[in-house]
Design a protein around this motif. Structure first.
Motif, PDB file in Angstrom:
ATOM      1  N   LEU A  33      42.734  40.539  29.781  1.00 24.24           N
ATOM      2  CA  LEU A  33      42.409  41.850  29.221  1.00 24.24           C
ATOM      3  C   LEU A  33      41.829  41.762  27.820  1.00 24.24           C
ATOM      4  CD1 LEU A  33      45.654  43.775  30.251  1.00 24.24           C
ATOM      5  CD2 LEU A  33      43.410  43.978  31.311  1.00 24.24           C
ATOM      6  N   THR A  34      41.845  40.571  27.210  1.00 20.93           N
ATOM      7  CA  THR A  34      41.527  40.478  25.789  1.00 20.93           C
ATOM      8  C   THR A  34      40.098  40.909  25.487  1.00 20.93           C
ATOM      9  OG1 THR A  34      43.069  38.633  25.662  1.00 20.93           O
ATOM     10  CG2 THR A  34      41.593  38.944  23.796  1.00 20.93           C
ATOM     11  N   LEU A  35      39.145  40.407  26.268  1.00 23.94           N
ATOM     12  CA  LEU A  35      37.732  40.670  25.964  1.00 23.94           C
ATOM     13  C   LEU A  35      37.137  41.743  26.857  1.00 23.94           C
ATOM     14  CD1 LEU A  35      36.573  36.965  25.489  1.00 23.94           C
ATOM     15  CD2 LEU A  35      37.336  38.594  23.753  1.00 23.94           C
ATOM     16  N   ARG A  36      37.966  42.508  27.555  1.00 23.70           N
ATOM     17  CA  ARG A  36      37.457  43.541  28.453  1.00 23.70           C
ATOM     18  C   ARG A  36      38.141  44.873  28.144  1.00 23.70           C
ATOM     19  NH1 ARG A  36      38.416  43.357  33.696  1.00 23.70           N
ATOM     20  NH2 ARG A  36      40.428  42.345  33.455  1.00 23.70           N
ATOM     21  N   GLN A  37      37.563  45.928  28.619  1.00 22.24           N
ATOM     22  CA  GLN A  37      38.141  47.257  28.462  1.00 22.24           C
ATOM     23  C   GLN A  37      38.258  47.920  29.828  1.00 22.24           C
ATOM     24  OE1 GLN A  37      39.295  48.541  25.615  1.00 22.24           O
ATOM     25  NE2 GLN A  37      38.726  46.673  24.518  1.00 22.24           N
ATOM     26  N   PRO A  38      39.081  47.348  30.709  1.00 26.37           N
ATOM     27  CA  PRO A  38      39.174  47.930  32.057  1.00 26.37           C
ATOM     28  C   PRO A  38      40.035  49.190  32.043  1.00 26.37           C
ATOM     29  CG  PRO A  38      40.717  46.123  31.865  1.00 26.37           C
ATOM     30  CD  PRO A  38      39.969  46.168  30.559  1.00 26.37           C
ATOM     31  N   SER A  39      39.889  49.948  33.069  1.00 22.40           N
ATOM     32  CA  SER A  39      40.733  51.128  33.270  1.00 22.40           C
ATOM     33  C   SER A  39      41.139  51.142  34.746  1.00 22.40           C
ATOM     34  CB  SER A  39      39.968  52.401  32.912  1.00 22.40           C
ATOM     35  OG  SER A  39      40.766  53.539  33.152  1.00 22.40           O
ATOM     36  N   PRO A  40      42.408  51.059  35.018  1.00 22.85           N
ATOM     37  CA  PRO A  40      43.551  51.030  34.100  1.00 22.85           C
ATOM     38  C   PRO A  40      43.833  49.622  33.556  1.00 22.85           C
ATOM     39  CG  PRO A  40      44.311  50.966  36.364  1.00 22.85           C
ATOM     40  CD  PRO A  40      42.812  51.073  36.442  1.00 22.85           C
ATOM     41  N   ARG A  41      44.723  49.563  32.541  1.00 18.69           N
ATOM     42  CA  ARG A  41      45.151  48.287  31.967  1.00 18.69           C
ATOM     43  C   ARG A  41      46.285  47.740  32.827  1.00 18.69           C
ATOM     44  NH1 ARG A  41      41.553  50.358  29.187  1.00 18.69           N
ATOM     45  NH2 ARG A  41      41.172  49.953  26.977  1.00 18.69           N
ATOM     46  N   ILE A  42      46.042  46.593  33.472  1.00 21.29           N
ATOM     47  CA  ILE A  42      47.026  45.990  34.372  1.00 21.29           C
ATOM     48  C   ILE A  42      47.524  44.679  33.763  1.00 21.29           C
ATOM     49  CG2 ILE A  42      47.468  45.083  36.682  1.00 21.29           C
ATOM     50  CD1 ILE A  42      46.953  48.065  36.619  1.00 21.29           C
ATOM     51  N   LEU A  43      48.830  44.527  33.695  1.00 18.30           N
ATOM     52  CA  LEU A  43      49.444  43.280  33.236  1.00 18.30           C
ATOM     53  C   LEU A  43      50.100  42.597  34.437  1.00 18.30           C
ATOM     54  CD1 LEU A  43      50.256  41.421  30.837  1.00 18.30           C
ATOM     55  CD2 LEU A  43      52.388  42.725  30.693  1.00 18.30           C
ATOM     56  N   ILE A  44      49.614  41.400  34.762  1.00 19.51           N
ATOM     57  CA  ILE A  44      50.175  40.642  35.884  1.00 19.51           C
ATOM     58  C   ILE A  44      51.431  39.915  35.408  1.00 19.51           C
ATOM     59  CG2 ILE A  44      49.739  38.869  37.618  1.00 19.51           C
ATOM     60  CD1 ILE A  44      48.035  41.323  37.968  1.00 19.51           C
TER      61      ILE A  44
END
Length: 647
Positions: A462-473
């Motif tokens: 997720l560091t260099l991206r701005q996805p939606s939604p924010r998912i933490l594996i």
């Protein structure tokens, strides 16, 4: 025992004549009688008369002394470290007989009340006779039994029986470890100096707390193993090795392994049922039992959390249920890292030297008795040998070290280019050193739950991206279950991917959110196979890869660094069937949101875990680690995660 009762014992007649008066009453003190206790004596047999051999020095048979209560000044208190049973009463006393070699020394009077306790006492006297040929070793590594007090025949079951043995300080090893300042106190008791450090292969004293504790544990463990090996070499098993029975003498700085009241002979006492095969099996089982007890002692010394009875119960239950002790680190990690892994000294000690401590603990606590390490081999193990000693490790130790280092690097989660390259080389070397090449071995070891540690493929976060939604594996598991419906080796595979939907506004600092799980299920057939080096790899690239691998293998891995990587490796091929995907979430999601979540999970997760059909073969497996290869050549490193550890 009340003092009045002790006086009554002294008033009883002696088995070899009238009670000898106190030597202090006469101008010429009389000398103490000595005799050997015969192990085969019956209750009606008289005590043997003393012989000339019984008066021998240190090289001859060790005499068993009969004392009177008048020879002792009994103290009005008992040290907390003296361990006793419910059928024993313990007193501290000072020898006040001027004619005794023990005059002025402190001893322990252990009154044995039940018939079973008296048998333990007499057994301690028999063991003393058996070990008398090497009195120096006996005095160094066992609680010295001086003799006994009894009003009647020495082998009579009805009368009182008091065992007289040595006093080695007020604390057992368990009480030492429970002190808040146990490390400096025990260092001062052992008077650690440069000479003591050289005894365990170290070059100096002092240093950080981890180094100091590791040095001290090496000293204690080596002394304990030497004492236990001394018993085993004389045909005896201790059978009662516990922290409460182990003492550290401030006089000779040695570990004492108890009074040996429950020591058992390797050979069956019944000649009718005793055979060479049965005696050999009995010997192996007894040695294995003692080594398991040594393993428990080591675990408690290194991991202070196990001194808590509830934590130790979980630890012991994990082993009792048949789980492999090589997986202990994965099982104990949540307990050891409750505060911070960097603050847990025990975890750091076991992780040092390529995880040598976990390897020794696994060998001591091996599920199968025949797999447990012996005292002599344990003394040569890298964990108990300091940096100044040169060790020639076995291939098993090298294999363990490679796996442990790969696990530690994967846990650091700092994946720079050089770390990714080094991890990839370690994975390749583990594949070369695979101990289970046969398909039958894979079928035995595959069933269970495996946690994904690392993938040599691409990593997208997720560091260099701005996805939606924010998912933490979170954790990713792969479960193998063998089906009994088919005659062929068919497994049911389930990939469980845990995730969390975080708030988009402050997700770098707030990791809370909605929990969910993505499950991928399929079935697979296992067959023998072989993996070949890519035909496009030219000779120059292979030579460069081999040199790069050797560059990372110094010191202990010289053997492996000289090996040439083979052109092909035996593997097991994994043929997948249709894949079924399902997703559950703790909060309701609409179709559009669920699709976005699924897409983000697919981006962050290795494609082999999302689509199990992309797993084509397995290249390494043991009781602890597994490596699978995908269709694109990337390797997935797994560690076994036992269900009992997660429950």
């Amino acid at each position: 025992m009340p003092l009045a009762a002790a006086a009554a014992v002294a008033a009883c007649p002696s088995p070899i004549g009238p009670t000898r008066p106190s030597c202090g009453t006469y101008a010429h003190p009389c000398r103490r009688r000595r005799f050997r206790l015969e192990a085969s004596s019956s209750a009606s047999a008289p005590a043997p008369a003393p012989t000339a051999a019984d008066e021998g020095g240190g090289a001859g048979p060790c005499p068993v002394l009969r004392f009177d209560m008048a020879d002792f000044a009994v103290a009005d208190r008992v040290s907390v470290g003296l361990h006793g049973r419910s059928d024993e009463m313990i007193f501290e006393a000072t020898v006040r007989d001027p004619s005794s070699e023990l005059y002025g020394s402190t001893v322990v009077l252990r009154q044995l009340k039940s018939s079973q306790a008296k048998r333990r006492g007499r057994r301690a006297l028999e063991v003393l006779k058996k070990l008398a040929r090497r009195q120096l070793m006996y005095h160094s590594y066992a609680l010295q039994v001086h003799g006994y007090i009894t009003p009647g025949n020495a082998v009579e079951d009805d009368g009182p029986f008091i065992l007289v043995h040595g006093y080695h300080g007020s604390y057992s090893l368990r009480h030492w470890l429970q002190l808040s300042d146990w490390l400096p106190t025990l260092e001062a008791t052992l008077a650690l100096d440069d000479e003591q450090a050289r005894r365990v292969g170290d070059d100096s004293i002092g240093g950080p707390a981890v180094t100091r504790q590791l040095r001290l544990i090496r000293i204690l463990m080596r002394d304990l193993l030497i004492g236990v090996n001394y018993l085993h070499s004389h045909g005896l098993a201790h059978t009662e090795l516990r922290l409460e029975n182990v003492h550290v003498s401030p006089i000779d700085k040695h570990v004492k392994v108890g009074i040996l009241g429950n020591a058992a002979d390797f050979h069956d006492s019944d000649p009718g049922s005793s055979t060479v095969a049965s005696n050999s099996e009995r010997r192996k089982m007894m040695i294995a039992f003692d080594m398991r007890c040594v393993g428990f002692i080591m675990a408690k010394m290194v991991l202070r959390e196990l001194l808590d009875s509830s934590t130790f119960f979980k630890f012991k239950s994990f082993l009792t249920k048949g789980n492999d002790p090589s997986c202990l680190r994965e099982f104990l990690l949540p307990t050891l890292c409750q505060n911070s892994p960097s603050e847990n000294i025990g975890l750091q000690m076991l992780d040092r030297n390529w995880g040598a401590g976990w390897n020794l603990l696994a060998l001591l606590l091996a599920t199968k008795p025949e797999k447990r390490i012996s005292c002599v081999d344990a003394l040569r193990h890298p964990f108990l040998c300091g940096p100044k000693w040169r060790i020639n490790p076995s291939v098993n130790i090298i294999r363990w070290g490679l796996g442990s280092t790969a696990v530690r690097m994967a846990e650091d989660y700092i994946y720079g280019h050089h770390q990714r390259r080094r991890l990839a080389y370690f994975v390749e070397l583990m594949e070369v050193l695979n101990p289970n090449l046969r398909t039958e071995n894979w079928l035995d070891l595959l069933p269970g739950r495996w946690r994904l540690l690392y993938c040599t493929g691409r990593h997208i976060g997720l560091t260099l991206r701005q996805p939606s939604p924010r998912i933490l594996i979170s954790d990713v598991f792969l479960t193998f279950e063998q089906t009994s419906e088919s005659m062929e080796p068919v497994f049911s595979l389930t990939s469980d991917i845990g995730f969390r939907i975080m708030p988009e506004s402050n997700w770098p600092h707030d990791k809370s959110g909605t929990e969910g799980t993505l499950s991928v299920t399929t079935s697979a057939r296992i067959a023998a196979g072989r993996i070949y080096i890519n035909e496009e790899d030219n000779e120059e690239r292979r030579i460069t890869s081999s040199r790069s691998s050797r560059r990372y293998l110094h010191g202990k891995l010289r053997k492996v660094s000289k090996m040439e990587l083979p052109a092909s490796l035996p593997t097991v091929s994994i043929a997948m069937d249709e894949v079924d995907v399902s997703m559950s979430c703790s909060s309701a999601l609409n179709v559009n949101s669920a699709q976005k979540v699924l897409q983000e999970i697919r981006i962050q997760t290795p494609p082999e875990m999302f689509d199990l059909s992309k797993i084509v073969c397995g290249t390494y497996i043991d009781a602890r680690l597994m490596i699978l290869r995908g269709v694109n050549g990337s390797a997935l490193l797994f560690i076994r995660s036992n269900p009992t550890a997660d429950s």
